[in-house]
Design a protein around this motif. Structure first.
Motif, PDB file in Angstrom:
ATOM      1  N   LEU A 289       0.853  -1.189   0.000  1.00 36.57           N
ATOM      2  CA  LEU A 289       0.000   0.000   0.000  1.00 36.57           C
ATOM      3  C   LEU A 289       0.887   1.237   0.000  1.00 36.57           C
ATOM      4  O   LEU A 289       1.739   1.395   0.878  1.00 36.57           O
ATOM      5  CB  LEU A 289      -0.914   0.025   1.226  1.00 36.57           C
ATOM      6  N   THR A 290       0.689   2.102  -0.984  1.00 37.10           N
ATOM      7  CA  THR A 290       1.445   3.351  -1.082  1.00 37.10           C
ATOM      8  C   THR A 290       0.507   4.519  -0.833  1.00 37.10           C
ATOM      9  O   THR A 290      -0.586   4.584  -1.399  1.00 37.10           O
ATOM     10  CB  THR A 290       2.108   3.484  -2.465  1.00 37.10           C
ATOM     11  N   THR A 291       0.958   5.433   0.023  1.00 36.96           N
ATOM     12  CA  THR A 291       0.180   6.635   0.315  1.00 36.96           C
ATOM     13  C   THR A 291       1.013   7.867   0.011  1.00 36.96           C
ATOM     14  O   THR A 291       2.242   7.828   0.042  1.00 36.96           O
ATOM     15  CB  THR A 291      -0.254   6.678   1.792  1.00 36.96           C
ATOM     16  N   PHE A 292       0.319   8.960  -0.281  1.00 39.81           N
ATOM     17  CA  PHE A 292       0.974  10.266  -0.387  1.00 39.81           C
ATOM     18  C   PHE A 292       0.145  11.239   0.433  1.00 39.81           C
ATOM     19  O   PHE A 292      -1.047  11.423   0.178  1.00 39.81           O
ATOM     20  CB  PHE A 292       1.066  10.734  -1.846  1.00 39.81           C
ATOM     21  N   SER A 293       0.801  11.854   1.418  1.00 39.44           N
ATOM     22  CA  SER A 293       0.099  12.718   2.368  1.00 39.44           C
ATOM     23  C   SER A 293       0.564  14.158   2.260  1.00 39.44           C
ATOM     24  O   SER A 293       1.706  14.428   1.864  1.00 39.44           O
ATOM     25  CB  SER A 293       0.344  12.243   3.805  1.00 39.44           C
ATOM     26  N   ASP A 294      -0.322  15.088   2.630  1.00 40.18           N
ATOM     27  CA  ASP A 294       0.038  16.501   2.624  1.00 40.18           C
ATOM     28  C   ASP A 294       0.664  16.894   3.959  1.00 40.18           C
ATOM     29  O   ASP A 294       0.882  16.057   4.843  1.00 40.18           O
ATOM     30  CB  ASP A 294      -1.171  17.370   2.277  1.00 40.18           C
ATOM     31  N   ALA A 295       0.950  18.166   4.115  1.00 41.22           N
ATOM     32  CA  ALA A 295       1.659  18.646   5.303  1.00 41.22           C
ATOM     33  C   ALA A 295       0.847  18.478   6.581  1.00 41.22           C
ATOM     34  O   ALA A 295       1.408  18.524   7.685  1.00 41.22           O
ATOM     35  CB  ALA A 295       2.046  20.113   5.119  1.00 41.22           C
ATOM     36  N   SER A 296      -0.454  18.261   6.461  1.00 40.22           N
ATOM     37  CA  SER A 296      -1.294  18.035   7.641  1.00 40.22           C
ATOM     38  C   SER A 296      -1.385  16.560   8.018  1.00 40.22           C
ATOM     39  O   SER A 296      -2.046  16.216   9.000  1.00 40.22           O
ATOM     40  CB  SER A 296      -2.711  18.577   7.384  1.00 40.22           C
ATOM     41  N   GLY A 297      -0.735  15.703   7.236  1.00 37.49           N
ATOM     42  CA  GLY A 297      -0.807  14.270   7.489  1.00 37.49           C
ATOM     43  C   GLY A 297      -2.013  13.609   6.867  1.00 37.49           C
ATOM     44  O   GLY A 297      -2.256  12.415   7.099  1.00 37.49           O
ATOM     45  N   ASP A 298      -2.783  14.355   6.069  1.00 35.83           N
ATOM     46  CA  ASP A 298      -3.946  13.783   5.403  1.00 35.83           C
ATOM     47  C   ASP A 298      -3.529  13.089   4.119  1.00 35.83           C
ATOM     48  O   ASP A 298      -2.848  13.691   3.265  1.00 35.83           O
ATOM     49  CB  ASP A 298      -4.967  14.871   5.069  1.00 35.83           C
ATOM     50  N   VAL A 299      -3.927  11.840   3.968  1.00 37.04           N
ATOM     51  CA  VAL A 299      -3.608  11.088   2.751  1.00 37.04           C
ATOM     52  C   VAL A 299      -4.391  11.668   1.590  1.00 37.04           C
ATOM     53  O   VAL A 299      -5.617  11.771   1.632  1.00 37.04           O
ATOM     54  CB  VAL A 299      -3.917   9.588   2.936  1.00 37.04           C
ATOM     55  N   ARG A 300      -3.684  12.056   0.542  1.00 35.23           N
ATOM     56  CA  ARG A 300      -4.311  12.629  -0.642  1.00 35.23           C
ATOM     57  C   ARG A 300      -4.402  11.625  -1.793  1.00 35.23           C
ATOM     58  O   ARG A 300      -5.303  11.708  -2.622  1.00 35.23           O
ATOM     59  CB  ARG A 300      -3.541  13.869  -1.122  1.00 35.23           C
ATOM     60  N   VAL A 301      -3.451  10.719  -1.863  1.00 30.09           N
ATOM     61  CA  VAL A 301      -3.457   9.697  -2.910  1.00 30.09           C
ATOM     62  C   VAL A 301      -3.102   8.363  -2.275  1.00 30.09           C
ATOM     63  O   VAL A 301      -2.215   8.277  -1.423  1.00 30.09           O
ATOM     64  CB  VAL A 301      -2.451  10.028  -4.035  1.00 30.09           C
ATOM     65  N   VAL A 302      -3.815   7.319  -2.690  1.00 27.31           N
ATOM     66  CA  VAL A 302      -3.539   5.976  -2.192  1.00 27.31           C
ATOM     67  C   VAL A 302      -3.621   4.989  -3.346  1.00 27.31           C
ATOM     68  O   VAL A 302      -4.420   5.154  -4.277  1.00 27.31           O
ATOM     69  CB  VAL A 302      -4.518   5.592  -1.055  1.00 27.31           C
TER      70      VAL A 302
ATOM     71  N   LYS B 135      -4.441   5.640   6.686  1.00 29.01           N
ATOM     72  CA  LYS B 135      -4.825   7.045   6.851  1.00 29.01           C
ATOM     73  C   LYS B 135      -4.718   7.468   8.314  1.00 29.01           C
ATOM     74  O   LYS B 135      -4.210   8.558   8.625  1.00 29.01           O
ATOM     75  CB  LYS B 135      -6.257   7.256   6.356  1.00 29.01           C
ATOM     76  N   ARG B 136      -5.178   6.612   9.219  1.00 27.98           N
ATOM     77  CA  ARG B 136      -5.129   6.963  10.644  1.00 27.98           C
ATOM     78  C   ARG B 136      -3.685   7.045  11.126  1.00 27.98           C
ATOM     79  O   ARG B 136      -3.337   7.918  11.919  1.00 27.98           O
ATOM     80  CB  ARG B 136      -5.919   5.936  11.459  1.00 27.98           C
ATOM     81  N   PHE B 137      -2.844   6.132  10.636  1.00 30.27           N
ATOM     82  CA  PHE B 137      -1.439   6.162  11.027  1.00 30.27           C
ATOM     83  C   PHE B 137      -0.782   7.466  10.570  1.00 30.27           C
ATOM     84  O   PHE B 137      -0.119   8.152  11.352  1.00 30.27           O
ATOM     85  CB  PHE B 137      -0.704   4.954  10.432  1.00 30.27           C
ATOM     86  N   CYS B 138      -0.957   7.811   9.293  1.00 32.18           N
ATOM     87  CA  CYS B 138      -0.311   9.017   8.751  1.00 32.18           C
ATOM     88  C   CYS B 138      -0.793  10.280   9.461  1.00 32.18           C
ATOM     89  O   CYS B 138       0.002  11.176   9.766  1.00 32.18           O
ATOM     90  CB  CYS B 138      -0.564   9.116   7.246  1.00 32.18           C
ATOM     91  N   LYS B 139      -2.087  10.354   9.702  1.00 31.70           N
ATOM     92  CA  LYS B 139      -2.629  11.534  10.384  1.00 31.70           C
ATOM     93  C   LYS B 139      -2.116  11.619  11.815  1.00 31.70           C
ATOM     94  O   LYS B 139      -1.764  12.709  12.303  1.00 31.70           O
ATOM     95  CB  LYS B 139      -4.159  11.477  10.369  1.00 31.70           C
ATOM     96  N   HIS B 140      -2.052  10.478  12.488  1.00 30.07           N
ATOM     97  CA  HIS B 140      -1.642  10.457  13.895  1.00 30.07           C
ATOM     98  C   HIS B 140      -0.211  10.956  14.083  1.00 30.07           C
ATOM     99  O   HIS B 140       0.069  11.709  15.020  1.00 30.07           O
ATOM    100  CB  HIS B 140      -1.779   9.036  14.440  1.00 30.07           C
ATOM    101  N   VAL B 141       0.692  10.531  13.204  1.00 30.04           N
ATOM    102  CA  VAL B 141       2.105  10.918  13.372  1.00 30.04           C
ATOM    103  C   VAL B 141       2.454  12.192  12.608  1.00 30.04           C
ATOM    104  O   VAL B 141       3.556  12.721  12.749  1.00 30.04           O
ATOM    105  CB  VAL B 141       3.058   9.776  12.961  1.00 30.04           C
ATOM    106  N   GLY B 142       1.527  12.693  11.768  1.00 25.26           N
ATOM    107  CA  GLY B 142       1.812  13.879  10.970  1.00 25.26           C
ATOM    108  C   GLY B 142       2.715  13.583   9.794  1.00 25.26           C
ATOM    109  O   GLY B 142       3.584  14.392   9.437  1.00 25.26           O
ATOM    110  N   TYR B 143       2.503  12.437   9.166  1.00 26.25           N
ATOM    111  CA  TYR B 143       3.380  11.989   8.078  1.00 26.25           C
ATOM    112  C   TYR B 143       3.091  12.759   6.793  1.00 26.25           C
ATOM    113  O   TYR B 143       1.934  12.948   6.423  1.00 26.25           O
ATOM    114  CB  TYR B 143       3.186  10.491   7.839  1.00 26.25           C
ATOM    115  N   ARG B 144       4.150  13.164   6.105  1.00 26.80           N
ATOM    116  CA  ARG B 144       4.021  13.899   4.845  1.00 26.80           C
ATOM    117  C   ARG B 144       4.784  13.186   3.727  1.00 26.80           C
ATOM    118  O   ARG B 144       5.851  12.636   3.947  1.00 26.80           O
ATOM    119  CB  ARG B 144       4.582  15.310   5.005  1.00 26.80           C
ATOM    120  N   GLY B 145       4.215  13.195   2.524  1.00 27.96           N
ATOM    121  CA  GLY B 145       4.911  12.634   1.371  1.00 27.96           C
ATOM    122  C   GLY B 145       4.575  11.175   1.147  1.00 27.96           C
ATOM    123  O   GLY B 145       3.555  10.663   1.595  1.00 27.96           O
ATOM    124  N   PHE B 146       5.476  10.496   0.418  1.00 28.58           N
ATOM    125  CA  PHE B 146       5.265   9.094   0.086  1.00 28.58           C
ATOM    126  C   PHE B 146       5.579   8.191   1.269  1.00 28.58           C
ATOM    127  O   PHE B 146       6.603   8.341   1.941  1.00 28.58           O
ATOM    128  CB  PHE B 146       6.162   8.680  -1.085  1.00 28.58           C
TER     129      PHE B 146
END
Length: 449
Positions: free
Chosen positions: A261-274, A308-319
């Motif tokens: 599973l590949t995600t791309f998140s914005d600066a807020s940690g929200d996944v924009r592309v999956v 999505k929950r993981f990326c938002k929780h840690v504030g993950y950005r990018g791929f």
């Protein structure tokens, strides 16, 4: 902050001539991209990829398709299938094999040259250790490059497998039962008889481990007996590995139980592309075991929501690239790890309809809002001929489904680019067909014959 830090370094350099480096002065100027438009990019954008492998080529295809630019590929070795392409400016740089200090010296000089020429550069890598060096030096490198990596504190935290599993526990994300043993602690005693076998063992810090070379090294170790576990622990400790050995419950299932599973998140940690899929077959050579070689598009609600929950929780950005396995014993999907960079197979996102180069540019250079997109499509990502599928995929229903995609032309191989040079196409074909021999060597020939 980056500009202020750069100015301070320049003042310090002038005060101490032994520390002066021309790149510090030029880098301190920092190119202003606030007025940059997409139409400017064809003349000014310079993507810089570390490593000459398939991921770099996939990004080069996407940068050329989106902006008509070549990608500068920096590698210690000449990977012919990539260097023969007309989509890249391939540079063999010995410093890439000479440690972090040599790499940073080279990148300072390169960044200064690009900035002086008015170029807008973005830099990314194809290995875990590339991600670490770029993240560790992100503040300095940002004088000259867009650096699409998370701050090192976060990157280092979530790539330690014990921390990754602690976050999964906190968020209610399924993961394998796990134990860790510190290879740097001379007092560690493993009660190997207390485990139920088989198990899986792997280093917690893959970036550090990837740079090591010793007899018996494997990416992931299969542990069949108590003696195996003790041997592997001693092997890593004697080789000088000084982080944790992760030991996990073995989840039954062939390669086709794995999910990418590949995600791309914005600066807020929200996944924009999956995007993602079911692994049909992974590499079985010891040095590359675990790298998916064929992926069938497959959308699973649960793992998308968990990621999505993981990326938002840690504030993950990018791929980010998550390794997951389906556990038929309870119907769950177990998360193994996050790779804090684009994976070598990230091109499947492009096959699903989202240009991976445009995502980087929109987020890190143009600072555009990226609409939410699920990039799955109906194209099989594959780096192997259909003969490999015929011989080595044991699940008959899956094998037939995948072979139908070969017959119908719904397949995509990142190196297969009809608009590239004859030399590239030749090297790509040889690389592709060589997989038959490689899989026969490591998996046996005629498995399903």
């Amino acid at each position: 902050m980056a500009r202020l830090s750069a100015l301070r370094r320049c003042v310090h350099a002038f005060a101490n001539p032994f520390l002066f480096h021309p790149a510090l002065l030029i880098g301190a100027l920092m190119i202003d991209t606030s007025q940059l438009t997409e139409s400017d990019l064809s003349a000014r954008l310079v993507p810089v990829a570390l490593g000459g492998e398939i991921m770099s080529y996939g990004f080069a295809r996407c940068f050329h398709e989106a902006y008509g630019v070549k990608t500068m590929v920096i590698s210690a070795v000449d990977v012919k299938v990539t260097s023969s392409s007309n989509l890249v400016d391939y540079r063999v740089v010995p410093a890439m094999g000479q440690g972090d200090d040599a790499i940073m010296d080279f990148l300072r000089k390169l960044g200064a040259e690009l900035a002086a020429a008015g170029k807008v550069a973005i830099i990314f890598g194809s290995a875990d250790w590339h991600a670490r060096i770029l993240s560790q030096n992100k503040e300095e490198l940002s004088q000259w490059f867009a650096v699409p990596y998370n701050d090192f504190e976060l990157l280092d935290d979530i790539t330690q497998k014990e921390r990754f599993y602690a976050i999964c526990e906190e968020l209610g994300i399924d993961y394998p039962k796990t134990w860790t043993f510190d290879c740097a602690d001379p007092n560690v005693v493993i009660d190997a008889e207390s485990f139920t076998y088989p198990l899986i063992a792997k280093p917690s810090n893959s970036a550090r481990y990837d740079l090591m070379d010793f007899p018996g090294k494997e990416k992931v170790y299969e542990v069949q007996t108590p003696d195996d576990l003790l041997r592997i622990f001693d092997l890593l400790r004697e080789a000088g590995y000084d982080r944790e050995l992760v030991v996990q419950d073995f989840i039954p299932g062939d390669d086709d139980a794995l999910r990418s599973l590949t995600t791309f998140s914005d600066a807020s940690g929200d996944v924009r592309v999956v995007s993602g899929g079911r692994v049909v077959l992974q590499d079985h050579s010891p040095a590359r075991i675990g790298n998916p070689m064929c992926i069938l598009p497959e959308r699973v609600d649960r793992i998308i929501e968990d990621a999505k929950r993981f990326c938002k929780h840690v504030g993950y950005r990018g791929f980010g690239n998550f390794d997951i396995k389906y556990d038929a014993r309870d119907g769950s999907y177990k998360f193994f790890e996050i790779n804090t960079r684009p994976g070598r197979n990230t091109y499947y996102v492009a096959q699903g309809g989202a240009n991976i180069a445009r995502l980087l540019v929109d987020e890190y250079i143009l600072h555009r809002e990226i609409p939410y997109q699920e990039a799955y499509g109906d194209t099989l990502y594959t780096c192997v001929p259909k003969k490999v599928i015929e011989r080595h995929v044991s699940n008959p229903e899956l094998r037939d489904e995948v072979l139908d995609m070969y017959r119908s032309g719904h397949t995509g191989y990142p190196y297969d680019n009809p608009r590239d040079t004859f030399a590239h196409k030749l090297y790509a074909r040889v690389t592709f067909m060589h997989q038959v021999q490689k899989f026969d060597r490591f998996m046996g020939s005629g498995k399903n014959a």
